[in-house]
Design a protein around this motif. Structure first.
Motif, PDB file in Angstrom:
ATOM      1  N   GLU A  62     -57.962  16.639 -46.475  1.00  0.00           N
ATOM      2  CA  GLU A  62     -57.953  15.229 -46.077  1.00  0.00           C
ATOM      3  C   GLU A  62     -56.796  14.890 -45.138  1.00  0.00           C
ATOM      4  O   GLU A  62     -56.521  13.727 -44.889  1.00  0.00           O
ATOM      5  N   LYS A  63     -56.173  15.926 -44.604  1.00  0.00           N
ATOM      6  CA  LYS A  63     -55.054  15.721 -43.712  1.00  0.00           C
ATOM      7  C   LYS A  63     -55.453  14.881 -42.500  1.00  0.00           C
ATOM      8  O   LYS A  63     -56.464  15.117 -41.875  1.00  0.00           O
ATOM      9  N   ASN A  64     -54.677  13.914 -42.216  1.00  0.00           N
ATOM     10  CA  ASN A  64     -54.844  13.078 -41.023  1.00  0.00           C
ATOM     11  C   ASN A  64     -56.180  12.319 -40.986  1.00  0.00           C
ATOM     12  O   ASN A  64     -56.723  12.068 -39.913  1.00  0.00           O
ATOM     13  N   THR A  65     -56.749  11.989 -42.144  1.00  0.00           N
ATOM     14  CA  THR A  65     -57.989  11.206 -42.157  1.00  0.00           C
ATOM     15  C   THR A  65     -57.736   9.737 -42.480  1.00  0.00           C
ATOM     16  O   THR A  65     -58.683   8.960 -42.559  1.00  0.00           O
ATOM     17  N   GLN A  66     -56.467   9.360 -42.655  1.00  0.00           N
ATOM     18  CA  GLN A  66     -56.171   7.990 -43.067  1.00  0.00           C
ATOM     19  C   GLN A  66     -56.671   6.961 -42.060  1.00  0.00           C
ATOM     20  O   GLN A  66     -57.069   5.858 -42.439  1.00  0.00           O
ATOM     21  N   ASP A  67     -56.675   7.301 -40.775  1.00  0.00           N
ATOM     22  CA  ASP A  67     -57.045   6.339 -39.740  1.00  0.00           C
ATOM     23  C   ASP A  67     -58.539   6.321 -39.433  1.00  0.00           C
ATOM     24  O   ASP A  67     -58.992   5.537 -38.598  1.00  0.00           O
ATOM     25  N   ILE A  68     -59.292   7.160 -40.103  1.00  0.00           N
ATOM     26  CA  ILE A  68     -60.735   7.204 -39.846  1.00  0.00           C
ATOM     27  C   ILE A  68     -61.418   6.054 -40.577  1.00  0.00           C
ATOM     28  O   ILE A  68     -61.294   5.910 -41.796  1.00  0.00           O
ATOM     29  N   ARG A  78     -62.132  12.896 -36.668  1.00  0.00           N
ATOM     30  CA  ARG A  78     -60.819  12.553 -36.126  1.00  0.00           C
ATOM     31  C   ARG A  78     -60.713  12.955 -34.655  1.00  0.00           C
ATOM     32  O   ARG A  78     -60.165  12.191 -33.839  1.00  0.00           O
ATOM     33  N   LEU A  79     -61.233  14.125 -34.314  1.00  0.00           N
ATOM     34  CA  LEU A  79     -61.118  14.632 -32.953  1.00  0.00           C
ATOM     35  C   LEU A  79     -62.202  14.088 -32.025  1.00  0.00           C
ATOM     36  O   LEU A  79     -62.025  14.077 -30.807  1.00  0.00           O
ATOM     37  N   CYS A  80     -63.334  13.680 -32.589  1.00  0.00           N
ATOM     38  CA  CYS A  80     -64.456  13.154 -31.800  1.00  0.00           C
ATOM     39  C   CYS A  80     -64.865  11.802 -32.367  1.00  0.00           C
ATOM     40  O   CYS A  80     -65.920  11.672 -32.998  1.00  0.00           O
ATOM     41  N   PRO A  81     -64.040  10.786 -32.192  1.00  0.00           N
ATOM     42  CA  PRO A  81     -64.343   9.469 -32.764  1.00  0.00           C
ATOM     43  C   PRO A  81     -65.680   8.933 -32.249  1.00  0.00           C
ATOM     44  O   PRO A  81     -66.006   9.070 -31.061  1.00  0.00           O
ATOM     45  N   SER A  82     -66.444   8.360 -33.159  1.00  0.00           N
ATOM     46  CA  SER A  82     -67.776   7.829 -32.838  1.00  0.00           C
ATOM     47  C   SER A  82     -67.842   6.391 -33.337  1.00  0.00           C
ATOM     48  O   SER A  82     -68.386   6.117 -34.416  1.00  0.00           O
ATOM     49  N   PRO A  83     -67.300   5.459 -32.585  1.00  0.00           N
ATOM     50  CA  PRO A  83     -67.132   4.086 -33.090  1.00  0.00           C
ATOM     51  C   PRO A  83     -68.433   3.349 -33.372  1.00  0.00           C
ATOM     52  O   PRO A  83     -68.434   2.395 -34.157  1.00  0.00           O
ATOM     53  N   LYS A 135     -66.736  15.279 -53.149  1.00  0.00           N
ATOM     54  CA  LYS A 135     -65.616  14.857 -52.290  1.00  0.00           C
ATOM     55  C   LYS A 135     -66.135  14.360 -50.951  1.00  0.00           C
ATOM     56  O   LYS A 135     -65.599  13.395 -50.379  1.00  0.00           O
ATOM     57  N   LEU A 136     -67.189  15.006 -50.443  1.00  0.00           N
ATOM     58  CA  LEU A 136     -67.781  14.579 -49.183  1.00  0.00           C
ATOM     59  C   LEU A 136     -68.366  13.173 -49.306  1.00  0.00           C
ATOM     60  O   LEU A 136     -68.159  12.319 -48.443  1.00  0.00           O
ATOM     61  N   VAL A 137     -69.083  12.918 -50.385  1.00  0.00           N
ATOM     62  CA  VAL A 137     -69.650  11.581 -50.621  1.00  0.00           C
ATOM     63  C   VAL A 137     -68.534  10.554 -50.766  1.00  0.00           C
ATOM     64  O   VAL A 137     -68.605   9.446 -50.223  1.00  0.00           O
ATOM     65  N   LYS A 138     -67.487  10.922 -51.498  1.00  0.00           N
ATOM     66  CA  LYS A 138     -66.358  10.019 -51.707  1.00  0.00           C
ATOM     67  C   LYS A 138     -65.718   9.620 -50.379  1.00  0.00           C
ATOM     68  O   LYS A 138     -65.365   8.450 -50.168  1.00  0.00           O
ATOM     69  N   PHE A 139     -65.588  10.581 -49.469  1.00  0.00           N
ATOM     70  CA  PHE A 139     -64.992  10.314 -48.164  1.00  0.00           C
ATOM     71  C   PHE A 139     -65.748   9.204 -47.433  1.00  0.00           C
ATOM     72  O   PHE A 139     -65.141   8.260 -46.907  1.00  0.00           O
ATOM     73  N   PHE A 194     -64.192  16.518 -41.718  1.00  0.00           N
ATOM     74  CA  PHE A 194     -63.170  15.465 -41.597  1.00  0.00           C
ATOM     75  C   PHE A 194     -62.522  15.514 -40.211  1.00  0.00           C
ATOM     76  O   PHE A 194     -62.315  14.472 -39.570  1.00  0.00           O
ATOM     77  N   SER A 195     -62.221  16.730 -39.741  1.00  0.00           N
ATOM     78  CA  SER A 195     -61.550  16.877 -38.451  1.00  0.00           C
ATOM     79  C   SER A 195     -62.443  16.455 -37.297  1.00  0.00           C
ATOM     80  O   SER A 195     -61.964  15.926 -36.292  1.00  0.00           O
ATOM     81  N   PHE A 196     -63.746  16.683 -37.434  1.00  0.00           N
ATOM     82  CA  PHE A 196     -64.671  16.288 -36.367  1.00  0.00           C
ATOM     83  C   PHE A 196     -64.575  14.792 -36.095  1.00  0.00           C
ATOM     84  O   PHE A 196     -64.501  14.358 -34.934  1.00  0.00           O
TER      85      PHE A 196
END
Length: 529
Positions: free
Chosen positions: A400-406, A369-374, A427-431, A365-367
């Motif tokens: 799931e912290k800070n994943t709302q904007d992904i 967020r930290l490395c956006p791949s549009p 949970k990974l599939v759900k994301f 999840f953090s990847f």
């Protein structure tokens, strides 16, 4: 009295079979192929791989030597695992000597052997090398890597000495591809004839920094370099505006502590199995399109400047990355000046995981967020096949912290391999189902061999996935067993070096006691290894 076959001087094998040219009509169920003229049978056999042509010698007396037509007309002789598996080294050497004698002085494009010799067979190897070089061979592969080793040291303990490549190898000027495994190079060696060499693969070779420099200076046509388990390398440099290098693979060269790359034509870079370097320099790597970054070291040993490596290659369109790299990125997120690192051209991403835990999920999840791949379009996730899976998801809110904007606005296709159906995997599939707005398919390859249309595990997983909300109304979930991987889409990087570490036929001991104290050699019968 039967008609005598006339000897054809232009074809020395024309008299091998003295069968009548004209045969009577055959009845139903009788052999119609064997009565065909030799010329037709030759043409048929020459279309077969040599190993299949040899098998026809058991059909009947008529076929006993017909396979030799295939051998003498072949410009490619490959003596690999199928050839060596049922022969002792003595039988292997005798058979190979015979085949090369039959082939005569004809030219050869490809020659390859997979052999496990003791030093008593080194003269045979030297003779084979000299023979194929004299034949003008273009692609040469000598693989002596089968043996007995200890897993914790990666050291061979079968008592075999390394084979030293003879000088005859460097006398030819026809080589375009050279692959050596568990061989040694004698220094100095003359590379003036290797101006046409375009591909070089060295595995378990005593390659030093000076030797590598010599190779790069003289082999001016090199486009592909594969270096695996070259333990004598320390400081490596692939630098020069005139370098034609397009693909560089470095695997388990664990003694390397300094690397510099500035290759204007480099397109593909694989770096696996060792720490990244405190003094690494990546200069002109603007043409690199795909990169594979995986490490076998622990988080504490990892290079502190990993984010700089990622930044240097932020322009790539294909990226494969492992669990250790993901963990390193998360560890560095507190350096606010370093992130985000936008992967602005990334279209294909592959995550190779060696575990599946709350920490791993958090790192994934953090990847993003930290490395956006549009512009990410395709995602591959390799889950561990034989690892303990932590099923506790009590800290799911933290994960799931800070994943709302992904949001994945271009992600259309996902493939997850070795899926076991654990809560963390779900949970990974759900994301992704909730974040990918244009997703078309998510292909799930189970790690169970008994998946069928009506099996209980499959129905349970289908039920769990069916209630997950989807951001894309067109998203389809396809679940298959491990033997049904026919989706037609595969990652750019299909070799996972942590799984391909040992060649078939290599015995790996994981216990200190098997080899004795001090890693002493295991006594083996030289005749049957």
């Amino acid at each position: 009295m039967p008609k005598r076959t006339k000897y054809n001087q232009s074809n020395p094998f024309s008299s091998i079979c003295s069968t009548e040219r004209e045969a009577p009509l055959m009845g139903r169920g009788e052999d119609r192929i064997s009565v065909l003229p030799n010329e037709i049978l030759q043409s048929i056999l020459c279309l077969l791989p040599l190993k299949y042509a040899i098998r026809t010698s058991t059909l009947s007396k008529r076929w006993t030597q017909l396979w030799q037509f295939n051998l003498i007309s072949s410009n490619s002789l490959q003596f690999g695992e199928d050839f060596s598996c049922n022969q002792s080294p003595k039988q292997f050497a005798a058979t190979l000597d015979r085949y090369l004698q039959i082939h005569g002085n004809r030219n050869l494009d490809k020659f390859g052997i997979l052999f496990s010799p003791f030093d008593i067979f080194f003269p045979n190897l030297e003779k084979w090398v000299a023979t194929v070089i004299a034949k003008g061979v273009k692609e040469l592969e000598i693989d002596l890597s089968q043996g007995v080793l200890l897993s914790f040291t990666q050291a061979y303990v079968d008592g075999r000495k390394p084979f030293v490549i003879p000088n005859a190898l460097f006398n030819g000027n026809s080589l375009t591809h050279l692959s050596l495994a568990r061989c040694n190079l004698s220094d100095p060696f003359d590379l003036s004839n290797f101006v046409g060499l375009s591909s070089l693969c060295l595995d378990e070779v005593n390659l030093t920094d000076e030797m590598l420099t010599n190779i790069l200076e003289h082999c001016v046509s090199l486009e592909n370099i594969f270096l695996k388990r070259c333990e004598y390398l320390n400081v490596v440099k692939f630098v020069g505006d005139k370098l034609k290098l397009q693909k560089l693979v470095m695997v388990d060269c664990t003694s390397v502590y300094d690397m510099e790359i500035s290759a204007p034509k480099l397109e593909s870079f694989v770096c696996h199995g060792f720490t990244f370097f405190p003094a690494h320099v990546f200069g002109n790597v603007s043409k690199v399109n795909d990169i594979y970054l995986c490490s076998s070291v622990s988080e504490e040993q990892f290079d502190e400047d990993f984010f700089r490596i990622l930044s240097d290659f932020s322009h790539v369109s294909v990226l494969t990355i492992c669990s250790s790299c993901l963990m390193r990125i998360v560890e560095e997120e507190y350096n606010e000046d370093d992130f985000p690192v936008e992967l602005h051209n990334l279209q294909e991403l592959q995550l190779v995981l060696d575990s599946i835990s709350k920490e791993d999920i958090y790192c994934i999840f953090s990847f993003f967020r930290l490395c956006p791949s549009p512009f990410l379009e395709i995602l591959f996730i390799q889950l561990p096949s034989n690892m303990y899976e932590q099923s506790d998801i009590s800290d799911s809110v933290t994960a799931e912290k800070n994943t709302q904007d992904i949001v994945f606005r271009n992600l259309r296709w996902i493939k997850i391999t070795n899926f076991g159906g654990s809560p963390l995997e779900l949970k990974l599939v759900k994301f992704f189902l909730e974040k990918a707005t244009v997703l078309e398919s998510i292909y799930i390859l189970m790690n169970q061999c008994d998946i069928s249309n009506d099996s209980l595990p499959l129905r349970i997983i289908q039920g769990q996935l069916s209630v997950i909300p989807k951001a894309s109304k067109d998203a389809h979930i396809v679940i298959r067993g491990p033997l049904d991987d026919d989706c037609g889409v595969n990652p750019t990087h299909t070799i996972y070096y942590h799984q391909e570490k040992y060649r078939k036929g290599t015995t790996v001991y994981h216990d200190y006691g098997i080899a004795g104290f001090g890693g002493e050699s295991i006594p083996l019968n030289r005749e049957f290894l």
